[in-house]
Scaffold this active site. Structure first.
Site, PDB file in Angstrom:
ATOM      1  N   TYR A  45     -24.131   8.073  -5.259  1.00 20.23           N
ATOM      2  CA  TYR A  45     -23.477   9.065  -6.109  1.00 20.23           C
ATOM      3  C   TYR A  45     -23.579  10.438  -5.466  1.00 20.23           C
ATOM      4  CZ  TYR A  45     -22.111  11.378 -10.404  1.00 20.23           C
ATOM      5  OH  TYR A  45     -21.441  12.123 -11.329  1.00 20.23           O
ATOM      6  N   GLU A  52      -7.744   9.734 -11.277  1.00 20.94           N
ATOM      7  CA  GLU A  52      -6.577  10.537 -10.909  1.00 20.94           C
ATOM      8  C   GLU A  52      -6.357  10.512  -9.400  1.00 20.94           C
ATOM      9  OE1 GLU A  52      -8.594  12.499 -14.501  1.00 20.94           O
ATOM     10  OE2 GLU A  52      -9.229  11.535 -12.647  1.00 20.94           O
TER      11      GLU A  52
END
Length: 131
Positions: A45, A52
């Protein structure tokens, strides 16, 4: 199929083993074709990909570089806007007046535009002096 239906459908394919927060996005290219994307997490992460960004990548991979409509859906208490990076990505391929529909899985919606999501955007005009 509506753009929101396409976003809802692809949301179910999101890869979110860490956050469990599924997001689906769909963009309509200038040709009228719908391109979909879902968020894809990574254990390293924040090396994941937003929904999107995935939809825009699918649109570009299909040979289109202009989007005319956007829909994003997530299981949240209120319609969830795109992150800052995705707002800039949407602005790269859409116009300020391009409609964006934000939705929740429970049925709440918020209609906005790329320009409302990213006022004062950085664009090609800022680079006019670059040679």
């Amino acid at each position: 199929m509506t753009l929101l239906d396409a976003a809802r459908e692809v949301r179910e394919r999101a890869y979110v083993p860490y956050s469990k927060f599924k997001v689906g996005a769909a963009v309509r290219g200038a040709s009228g074709a719908i391109h979909r994307g879902c968020n894809v997490e990574n254990v390293a992460y924040p090396e994941g990909t937003c929904a999107e960004a995935g939809a825009i990548a699918a649109m570009v991979a299909a040979g289109e570089t202009e989007l005319i409509e956007v829909a994003v859906i997530a299981d949240a208490p209120a319609p969830c806007p795109p992150c800052g990076g995705c707002r800039q990505k949407l602005a790269e391929f859409g116009r300020p007046e391009t409609p964006v529909l934000l939705a929740t899985t429970s049925g709440l919606t918020l209609a906005t535009t790329i320009g409302e999501l990213l006022p004062g955007r950085f664009d090609v005009e800022h680079m006019s002096q670059v040679k």
